[in-house]
Design a protein around this motif. Sequence first.
Motif, PDB file in Angstrom:
ATOM      1  N   GLU A  11       2.841  51.679  21.991  1.00 25.03           N
ATOM      2  CA  GLU A  11       1.900  52.545  21.526  1.00 25.03           C
ATOM      3  C   GLU A  11       1.052  52.746  22.850  1.00 25.03           C
ATOM      4  O   GLU A  11       0.591  51.797  23.440  1.00 25.03           O
ATOM      5  N   LYS A  15       4.293  57.415  27.252  1.00 27.51           N
ATOM      6  CA  LYS A  15       5.884  57.833  27.091  1.00 27.51           C
ATOM      7  C   LYS A  15       5.947  59.318  26.821  1.00 27.51           C
ATOM      8  O   LYS A  15       6.859  59.778  27.345  1.00 27.51           O
ATOM      9  N   GLU A  38      12.152  60.699  18.245  1.00 22.00           N
ATOM     10  CA  GLU A  38      12.506  60.010  17.216  1.00 22.00           C
ATOM     11  C   GLU A  38      11.231  59.264  16.415  1.00 22.00           C
ATOM     12  O   GLU A  38      10.299  58.929  17.225  1.00 22.00           O
ATOM     13  N   ARG A  49      10.126  61.883   9.035  1.00 25.75           N
ATOM     14  CA  ARG A  49       8.916  61.363   9.931  1.00 25.75           C
ATOM     15  C   ARG A  49       7.950  61.325   9.032  1.00 25.75           C
ATOM     16  O   ARG A  49       6.944  60.414   9.414  1.00 25.75           O
ATOM     17  N   LEU A  53       5.838  57.475   8.432  1.00 25.37           N
ATOM     18  CA  LEU A  53       4.600  57.401   9.246  1.00 25.37           C
ATOM     19  C   LEU A  53       3.281  57.734   8.391  1.00 25.37           C
ATOM     20  O   LEU A  53       2.111  57.253   8.916  1.00 25.37           O
ATOM     21  N   PHE A  69      14.290  55.389   9.441  1.00 25.57           N
ATOM     22  CA  PHE A  69      14.532  55.428  10.883  1.00 25.57           C
ATOM     23  C   PHE A  69      15.936  55.733  11.003  1.00 25.57           C
ATOM     24  O   PHE A  69      16.191  56.629  11.973  1.00 25.57           O
ATOM     25  N   ARG A  73      17.891  59.124  12.523  1.00 25.82           N
ATOM     26  CA  ARG A  73      18.608  58.965  13.716  1.00 25.82           C
ATOM     27  C   ARG A  73      20.139  59.748  13.747  1.00 25.82           C
ATOM     28  O   ARG A  73      20.526  60.309  14.586  1.00 25.82           O
ATOM     29  N   ARG A  95      12.395  57.834  22.274  1.00 21.42           N
ATOM     30  CA  ARG A  95      12.542  56.793  21.341  1.00 21.42           C
ATOM     31  C   ARG A  95      13.911  56.855  20.944  1.00 21.42           C
ATOM     32  O   ARG A  95      14.586  57.998  20.623  1.00 21.42           O
ATOM     33  N   SER A  99      14.040  51.278  19.821  1.00 21.39           N
ATOM     34  CA  SER A  99      12.695  51.069  18.746  1.00 21.39           C
ATOM     35  C   SER A  99      13.033  50.323  17.493  1.00 21.39           C
ATOM     36  O   SER A  99      12.119  49.472  17.185  1.00 21.39           O
ATOM     37  N   THR A 100      14.195  50.786  16.927  1.00 20.79           N
ATOM     38  CA  THR A 100      14.540  49.752  15.748  1.00 20.79           C
ATOM     39  C   THR A 100      14.697  48.333  15.761  1.00 20.79           C
ATOM     40  O   THR A 100      14.151  47.408  15.181  1.00 20.79           O
ATOM     41  N   TYR A 103      10.776  47.210  16.957  1.00 20.72           N
ATOM     42  CA  TYR A 103       9.883  47.296  15.752  1.00 20.72           C
ATOM     43  C   TYR A 103      10.261  46.549  14.394  1.00 20.72           C
ATOM     44  O   TYR A 103       9.689  45.782  14.078  1.00 20.72           O
ATOM     45  N   GLN A 104      11.447  47.067  14.017  1.00 18.00           N
ATOM     46  CA  GLN A 104      11.910  46.526  12.934  1.00 18.00           C
ATOM     47  C   GLN A 104      12.641  45.071  13.076  1.00 18.00           C
ATOM     48  O   GLN A 104      12.492  44.202  12.198  1.00 18.00           O
ATOM     49  N   GLU A 158      -0.782  61.175  17.047  1.00 21.96           N
ATOM     50  CA  GLU A 158      -1.137  60.856  15.842  1.00 21.96           C
ATOM     51  C   GLU A 158      -1.463  59.239  15.814  1.00 21.96           C
ATOM     52  O   GLU A 158      -0.834  58.364  16.352  1.00 21.96           O
ATOM     53  N   ASN A 160      -0.892  56.614  13.304  1.00 22.77           N
ATOM     54  CA  ASN A 160       0.102  56.537  12.010  1.00 22.77           C
ATOM     55  C   ASN A 160       0.084  55.030  11.307  1.00 22.77           C
ATOM     56  O   ASN A 160      -0.436  54.086  11.950  1.00 22.77           O
ATOM     57  N   LEU A 162       2.266  53.003  11.400  1.00 22.33           N
ATOM     58  CA  LEU A 162       2.581  51.922  12.171  1.00 22.33           C
ATOM     59  C   LEU A 162       1.699  51.249  13.328  1.00 22.33           C
ATOM     60  O   LEU A 162       1.603  50.184  13.638  1.00 22.33           O
TER      61      LEU A 162
HETATM   62  P1  TYD Z   1       4.779  58.054  17.261  1.00 20.91           P
HETATM   63  O1  TYD Z   1       3.789  58.849  16.778  1.00 20.91           O
HETATM   64  O2  TYD Z   1       5.886  59.193  17.678  1.00 20.91           O
HETATM   65  O3  TYD Z   1       4.570  57.294  18.267  1.00 20.91           O
HETATM   66  P2  TYD Z   1       4.796  57.139  19.847  1.00 20.91           P
HETATM   67  O4  TYD Z   1       3.969  58.185  20.464  1.00 20.91           O
HETATM   68  O5  TYD Z   1       4.322  55.864  20.340  1.00 20.91           O
HETATM   69  O6  TYD Z   1       6.391  57.063  20.240  1.00 20.91           O
HETATM   70  O7  TYD Z   1       5.420  57.165  16.267  1.00 20.91           O
HETATM   71  C1  TYD Z   1       6.547  56.645  15.761  1.00 20.91           C
HETATM   72  C2  TYD Z   1       6.212  55.233  15.383  1.00 20.91           C
HETATM   73  O8  TYD Z   1       7.587  54.800  14.945  1.00 20.91           O
HETATM   74  C3  TYD Z   1       6.100  54.207  16.507  1.00 20.91           C
HETATM   75  O9  TYD Z   1       5.046  53.291  16.136  1.00 20.91           O
HETATM   76  C4  TYD Z   1       7.393  53.516  16.854  1.00 20.91           C
HETATM   77  C5  TYD Z   1       8.082  53.518  15.313  1.00 20.91           C
HETATM   78  N1  TYD Z   1       9.339  53.233  15.285  1.00 20.91           N
HETATM   79  C6  TYD Z   1       9.872  52.363  14.700  1.00 20.91           C
HETATM   80  O10 TYD Z   1       9.231  51.338  14.168  1.00 20.91           O
HETATM   81  N2  TYD Z   1      11.357  52.269  14.393  1.00 20.91           N
HETATM   82  C7  TYD Z   1      12.237  53.302  15.192  1.00 20.91           C
HETATM   83  O11 TYD Z   1      13.475  53.005  14.909  1.00 20.91           O
HETATM   84  C8  TYD Z   1      11.469  54.447  15.623  1.00 20.91           C
HETATM   85  C9  TYD Z   1      12.709  55.356  16.286  1.00 20.91           C
HETATM   86  C10 TYD Z   1      10.122  54.416  15.868  1.00 20.91           C
END
Ligand code: TYD
Length: 223
Positions: A11, A15, A38, A49, A53, A69, A73, A95, A99-100, A103-104, A158, A160, A162
């Motif tokens: 974050e 990017k 993504e 989305r 989020l 997610f 995709r 992304r 990212s998966t 993050y996950q 935004e 969100n 996450l």
């Molecule tokens: P976004 O507002 O697009 O954030 P950023 O500008 O950081 O890309 O929000 C996408 C959020 O979703 C971000 O916190 C990362 C998360 N994410 C996952 O957790 N897993 C995923 O597979 C993807 C694609 C995104």
Amino acid sequence: MGLFITFEGSEGSGKSTQTRALYERLHAENYPVILVREPGGTRIGDMIRRIVLDLQHTEMDATTETFLFSAARAQLVNEVIRPYLAQGGIVICDRYADSTYAYQGYGLGRDLNELKTLTAIATGGLRPDVSVYLDISADAGLERKQRRKNGALPQGVEWNRLDAREVAYHRRVADGYRTLINEDHERWFVCDAAQSIDTIAAAIYQHMSPFVAHIQKLDASGR
Ligand code: TYD
């Protein structure tokens, strides 16, 4: 067959600014190029989305989140990315599967092998040719994004569900990216996100030059 570029970063790493800068430069040079993000990038993906989020969805289960997610995709890959690559174009994706994993996988502790299987199903095995990582510490990135949240968030940014997770989670994500990069370092171009926007944009553009060399530019009619 086209060129698939992905951007990753925590974050507040800048990017989205950098994906747009690369897109605009390649577009101005008459390369066939599209920019997608993504989760989203398709009508169905944008609906997913909003679900994934939404700040109010505090009860969302980690498995649900992971599948959402992946579902977004799958739609993006099949509806947009594969067809454009097949035409010989450049796809820049803000992304993707990393990212998966970050993050996950590293963030939420989901099993990485399971995530790889799920991702292979969602993408049909489509991998990026080159990936950019905008490197910023979790703390610095969150601080940047939080500062923008407290002021008026610029368009497209935004705060969100996450982002609202605890700092320790974001640190695990950032460490996870480092592990992913070390495992596959030839694919990655790592940029220090503390540099100026123009410096980073120039470095990314330069790194992409050999990759775009085989892409056929559009002629004056845009074909
Ligand atoms: P976004 O507002 O697009 O954030 P950023 O500008 O950081 O890309 O929000 C996408 C959020 O979703 C971000 O916190 C990362 C998360 N994410 C996952 O957790 N897993 C995923 O597979 C993807 C694609 C995104």
